[in-house]
Design an enzyme around this catalytic site. Structure first.
Site, PDB file in Angstrom:
ATOM      1  N   CYS A 136       1.890  -3.964  -1.955  1.00 34.92           N
ATOM      2  CA  CYS A 136       1.986  -3.011  -3.069  1.00 34.92           C
ATOM      3  C   CYS A 136       3.328  -3.178  -3.772  1.00 34.92           C
ATOM      4  CB  CYS A 136       1.869  -1.570  -2.563  1.00 34.92           C
ATOM      5  SG  CYS A 136       0.709  -1.356  -1.230  1.00 34.92           S
TER       6      CYS A 136
ATOM      7  N   CYS B 207       2.549  -0.685   1.392  1.00 37.16           N
ATOM      8  CA  CYS B 207       2.618  -1.935   2.137  1.00 37.16           C
ATOM      9  C   CYS B 207       3.423  -2.974   1.336  1.00 37.16           C
ATOM     10  CB  CYS B 207       1.205  -2.460   2.379  1.00 37.16           C
ATOM     11  SG  CYS B 207       0.195  -2.427   0.898  1.00 37.16           S
TER      12      CYS B 207
END
Lengths: 79, 351
Positions: free
Chosen positions: A13, A10
């Site tokens: 991250c 995502c």
């Protein structure tokens, strides 16, 4: 030092990885980075909210992207 | 970001002074919003605010500012309050609960726990592998997006306490009942086996532990920034459609086709809402405009619930841990619940 970024890929991250890499460079740490995207493995660290930051198999942060200075404060004593 | 670094280093006095100044600025902007647009559009630009164009433009600008202010204020407060709670604590509370009581607790905790459905999969594994019953876990996963801070903030700002409390009550009831029913069907059969084989290693870090006030305020600001960044396109499209409905949609047509007399309006609204992927911020401006056109609240809330509770991206994520059979039943049970709630509201609130 072995740093793992836990998360399925995502945006958070990616941000966390960037911040951690910058912090490691600024502190002059000899760190290797690894992305952990497998959900079973992520849950194995006890993470229920991504992203997660694991340093030498110890979970330091989960569920949010800390600021750059907060990451530096976390990494500095581990050098 | 410079602001975050300053919050990170703020002294106690700087922190509280900053919060008070921010609160006063918020209040000033919120109070000035309506008179400002009336003045700018009516007096300066010379638009007649009773015409279609005038009222449409006014609705768009006034509503955009109002909703942005409401979102900023309420997301910030809710995030700071929620920082005292964590998914880890929620799991610890649910660990010892049986079904029934567990479903009620899970739904309530779904509202107060900081959680985003993007983390649905690791949370699902974490709960189930720690022994929380599947039905109880599902109650949590249903309540969390359905009764969220964005929906509550906007409902409160646009419709007041009555519809907001009804919405919260209905959302909790759906989450409790749907989780309980699914739990009765022995859903363990339809879960990918690796979930039960996951061993939870390591010491769980509780993110709610040992946070300073500066951390909590910083988390509140980050959350406001992240949510606004994520939802602004939905918000603008939603308010745009709302403004169009406000200025142009014929009241007569809505009253005839979607009014309280049409028994099919509720299921139709729900079936329309399920595949639509938006969030409360995108749907509520439309709901507000349609409500002005005389559509009954039950039909509108059912539409909104269907849009926020069931989304294709979340279902695709959950497919990693749930077999298609359970996903289908999950969608089915929640859909029936939302339709029932829509009818109940229409019966209780006069349009």
């Amino acid at each position: 030092m072995h740093i793992k970024i836990l998360g399925p890929g995502c945006a958070n991250c990616t941000n966390l990885e960037r911040i951690a890499r910058e912090a490691a460079t600024e502190l002059g740490l000899d760190a290797t980075f690894e992305k952990v995207t497998d959900y079973g493995a992520i849950a194995g660290y006890g993470v229920m909210r991504t992203p997660g930051l694991v340093v030498d198999e110890k979970l330091l942060v989960s569920g949010r992207v800390p600021t750059a200075s907060a990451v530096k404060e976390l990494l500095a004593p581990l050098a | 970001m410079a602001v975050m670094e300053r919050v990170h280093r703020a002294t106690t006095r700087q922190r509280w002074a900053g919060l008070i100044i921010a609160a006063l600025a918020w209040w000033a902007l919120y109070s000035a919003n309506l008179p400002f647009w009336n003045w700018l559009l009516g007096d300066v630009a010379g638009l007649d605010l009773d015409t279609r164009l005038g009222s449409g433009v006014h609705f768009f600008l006034y509503d955009t500012v109002k909703i942005l202010l409401l979102l900023t204020g309420i997301i910030f407060i809710v995030t700071v309050l929620r920082s005292f709670m964590s998914v880890e604590r929620t799991r610890a509370i649910l660990g010892g609960k049986r079904e029934g009581v567990g479903n009620v607790a899970a739904a309530a905790l779904g509202v107060v726990t900081p959680f985003c459905s993007c983390s649905a999969v690791p949370a699902f594994i974490g709960f189930v592998a720690a022994g929380v019953p599947v039905g109880v876990t599902l109650s949590f996963l249903i309540a969390s997006p359905l009764v969220n801070e964005v929906a509550i903030a906007l409902l409160l700002g646009l419709f007041g306490w009555g519809p907001t409390l009804l919405y919260i009550g209905a959302g909790l009831t759906i989450a409790i009942v749907a989780g309980f029913i699914l739990g009765r069907m022995r859903p363990e059969r339809w879960i990918e086996p690796f979930v039960f084989e996951t061993t939870l290693g390591g010491q769980a870090v509780d993110p709610g532990y040992a946070l300073t006030w500066n951390d909590r305020i910083q988390m509140g600001l980050e959350e406001v920034r992240d949510i606004l960044r994520k939802i602004w396109p939905y918000l603008l499209v939603g308010i745009g459609i709302g403004a169009a409905i406000h200025g142009w949609a014929p009241e007569q047509w809505f009253a005839e086709h979607a009014g309280p007399e049409n028994l099919f309006a509720v299921p139709l609204a729900v079936l329309l809402g399920v595949p639509l992927y938006s969030n409360a911020a995108g749907v509520l401006p439309m709901v507000e405009a349609l409500s002005d056109k005389g559509l009954p609240m039950g039909t509108l809330l059912a539409f909104m619930m269907a849009t926020v509770a069931l989304s294709l991206p979340e279902m695709i994520l959950l497919r990693r841990v749930l077999k298609p059979r359970l996903i289908a039943m999950f969608i089915g049970v929640v859909t029936v619940g939302i339709i029932t709630v829509g009818y109940l509201f229409n019966a209780v609130i006069p349009a």
